[in-house]
Design a protein around this motif. Structure first.
Motif, PDB file in Angstrom:
ATOM      1  N   GLY A   1       0.681  -1.264  -0.165  1.00 23.34           N
ATOM      2  CA  GLY A   1       0.177   0.176   0.122  1.00 23.34           C
ATOM      3  C   GLY A   1       0.660   1.370   0.043  1.00 23.34           C
ATOM      4  N   ARG A   2       2.066   1.123  -0.228  1.00 23.96           N
ATOM      5  CA  ARG A   2       3.013   2.334  -0.315  1.00 23.96           C
ATOM      6  C   ARG A   2       3.092   3.069  -1.541  1.00 23.96           C
ATOM      7  N   THR A   3       2.589   4.260  -1.626  1.00 23.80           N
ATOM      8  CA  THR A   3       2.673   4.948  -2.959  1.00 23.80           C
ATOM      9  C   THR A   3       3.031   6.612  -2.722  1.00 23.80           C
ATOM     10  N   SER A   4       3.156   7.265  -3.515  1.00 22.20           N
ATOM     11  CA  SER A   4       3.510   8.674  -3.455  1.00 22.20           C
ATOM     12  C   SER A   4       2.964   9.451  -4.530  1.00 22.20           C
ATOM     13  N   ASP A   5       3.070  10.748  -4.516  1.00 26.63           N
ATOM     14  CA  ASP A   5       2.580  11.475  -5.618  1.00 26.63           C
ATOM     15  C   ASP A   5       3.852  11.225  -7.027  1.00 26.63           C
ATOM     16  N   GLU A   6       4.858  10.998  -6.711  1.00 28.82           N
ATOM     17  CA  GLU A   6       5.909  10.669  -7.940  1.00 28.82           C
ATOM     18  C   GLU A   6       5.332   9.218  -8.331  1.00 28.82           C
ATOM     19  N   VAL A   7       5.041   8.263  -7.685  1.00 35.48           N
ATOM     20  CA  VAL A   7       4.656   6.847  -8.044  1.00 35.48           C
ATOM     21  C   VAL A   7       3.268   7.189  -8.941  1.00 35.48           C
ATOM     22  N   SER A   8       2.548   7.966  -8.414  1.00 36.42           N
ATOM     23  CA  SER A   8       1.045   8.462  -9.068  1.00 36.42           C
ATOM     24  C   SER A   8       1.207   9.028 -10.464  1.00 36.42           C
ATOM     25  N   LYS A   9       2.375   9.868 -10.616  1.00 35.32           N
ATOM     26  CA  LYS A   9       2.624  10.586 -11.898  1.00 35.32           C
ATOM     27  C   LYS A   9       3.093   9.289 -12.981  1.00 35.32           C
ATOM     28  N   ILE A  10       4.088   8.382 -12.271  1.00 34.53           N
ATOM     29  CA  ILE A  10       4.218   7.311 -13.385  1.00 34.53           C
ATOM     30  C   ILE A  10       3.102   6.415 -13.443  1.00 34.53           C
ATOM     31  N   CYS A  11       2.428   6.112 -12.857  1.00 34.37           N
ATOM     32  CA  CYS A  11       1.129   5.431 -12.982  1.00 34.37           C
ATOM     33  C   CYS A  11       0.346   6.216 -14.203  1.00 34.37           C
TER      34      CYS A  11
END
Length: 262
Positions: free
Chosen positions: A166-176
């Protein structure tokens, strides 16, 4: 969950215990709201869709029905065929967040079967590394390998991903968003990585279930699949209809880059 599953050897059990502790910690952080990351409730996506949309191609309208989504992480595994048999008998479609290393690559026929039987095929990265600990290049590699593997087997790229632990971030979201992927968290978990007691797994899920909820289970653990029939039967008696995650949001659609949490 462990990054690989190699049978009930002692070292594997030690790794599983360490991973379980890490996942339990992550779960608490995610559900306690200790993240600044903006999340969206699936029902909000549904509510913001055009109210006049006719659900002609959907088996259920969750604007009216009492819906809940059953999801499974980190498969396929040797237990998945039995799970698929149960779901077929119960006429339930689930969402499978599949793991690449030692899972998709080991059970390619099961990946295709999951898709062919009408379940939603989503991804759980390639090697279950915490995305928030990785560079952007590494995150892209974790996701692109899984996207390609699923597309090669099913003909379709996943549009949903569950971040490990469940670990995510704004940076991960942008890549998604680059990959056309939305992230999906959960509202109910049995912590089935910590017990093989199927009755306890069932009780934990029933205690946490609610309308528009998303249930998290793992089809690689010994006690999980035997708990599924009881979960389905009990929740149906409470008036729930089982749907996939996209069906839970319909007529809205999951938006790339968004993080969904009931």
């Amino acid at each position: 969950m462990p990054e690989s599953v190699r049978g009930p050897h002692r070292s594997s059990r030690r790794r599983r215990g360490a991973a379980a502790l890490a996942l339990a910690t992550a779960f608490g952080a995610v559900l306690s709201g200790c993240t600044s990351l903006h999340t969206v409730a699936p029902k909000s996506e549904r509510a913001h869709a055009n109210a006049k949309v006719v659900m002609a191609h959907q088996p259920v309208d969750c604007r009216e029905a009492k819906c809940i989504a059953l999801t499974f992480d980190a498969g396929p595994s040797r237990h998945t065929p039995q799970l698929l048999k149960i779901l077929k008998e119960k006429k339930v479609h689930a969402t499978f967040f599949l793991l690449g290393k030692n899972h998709i690559e080991r059970y390619p026929k099961l990946v295709k079967r999951i898709s062919d039987e009408g379940h939603e095929v989503a991804q759980h990265t390639w090697s279950h590394r915490r995305l928030t600990d990785l560079s952007d290049t590494e995150v892209r590699r974790e996701m692109s390998r899984t996207q390609k593997a699923v597309k090669d087997l099913t003909g379709k790229e996943p549009t949903l991903m569950r971040p490990p632990q469940g670990r995510t971030s704004d940076e991960v979201s942008k890549i998604c968003e680059e990959f056309g992927i939305a992230q999906v968290l959960w509202s109910a978990t049995a912590k089935d990585y910590s017990t093989n007691d199927s009755k306890l797994i069932e009780k934990r899920i029933l205690d946490q279930s609610s309308r528009d909820g998303i249930i998290l289970l793992h089809d690689l653990y010994q006690g999980t699949v035997p708990a599924v029939p009881g979960i389905i039967d009990a929740l149906r008696k409470r008036g729930y209809t089982f749907v996939t995650v996209p069906q839970l949001m319909a007529p809205g659609v999951p938006k790339p880059g968004a993080v969904y949490r009931p």
